[in-house]
Design a protein around this motif. Sequence first.
Motif: not given
Length: 202
Positions: A130-150
Motif C-alpha cells: 500500500l505504501g509503495e502504491a500510494a507513495g506514502v511512508k510505511p509508518e504513516a500507512v501503518r497508523r492509518y490502516v491500524a485506525m481503520l482496522a480498529s
Amino acid sequence: MGRAIDDIVAMSARLPRGNDAYWQLILEADREGAWSIASIAARCDAGINRSTIRDFVRRLELGGVAVRVGEDVPGQAAFHGGTPRITYRLVKHPAETPRFDRQGVPLGEPTHVTLWRSMRMAKRFSIAELGEAAGVKPEAVRRYVAMLASVGIVAKVGGSPEYQLRYDIGPKAPKVLRARQLIFDPNARVVIGTPLLAEVAR
C-alpha cells in the motif's frame, strides 16, 4: 467508570470541525448569497475558534476561490462606530475542500485520501504494498490502516501480513479524528468507532 458506545455513532452534521466542516458551511451559505466570517462562525457549534475560520477564508481568497464583495456593519453597531465586516462570495465551487498554504499556493492531496483510493483499488494489500502504491511512508500507512482496522473497515487476512478492505464506505476517504478510536465517514456523515466516555458522577 467508563461506558463504551458501540457500532456507528450518529453525530451532528457539523462534525468534524476543521476546514472540511467550514467548507461545507461556506458552500451552503454561498448558495444563499454573500457571507462573512462571522456568519460562518454562527453556523458552527458553540466554542468554535473564529480565528481558524478566518485563516481558512484568507487562504481561499489568496487561492482565488473566494472574493470580497463588500462590507456590512451588523445591527446596532453601525450607530456606535462598529467595525464593518467583510463579505465574500465563491468564484469556484469544488466538491472537495480546497487546500492552500498561507501564500495561497495549492497543497498536495492529503495522505489519507491517497491511501484510501489505493485501498479501494487494491481491495487486499500489505503495508509495504500500500505504501509503495500510494507513495506514502510505511509508518504513516501503518497508523492509518491500524485506525481503520480498529473500527472494522479493514481486517487482517488470517495470519498473513495482508489486510482486506471489508467495508467500502464510498469515495470520500475516512478521516481519523482526534478522539481515540474514532473515524469520520464523510460519505454518510457519521462517526464510526468505540469512544470511551466517562460517566458523570451524580
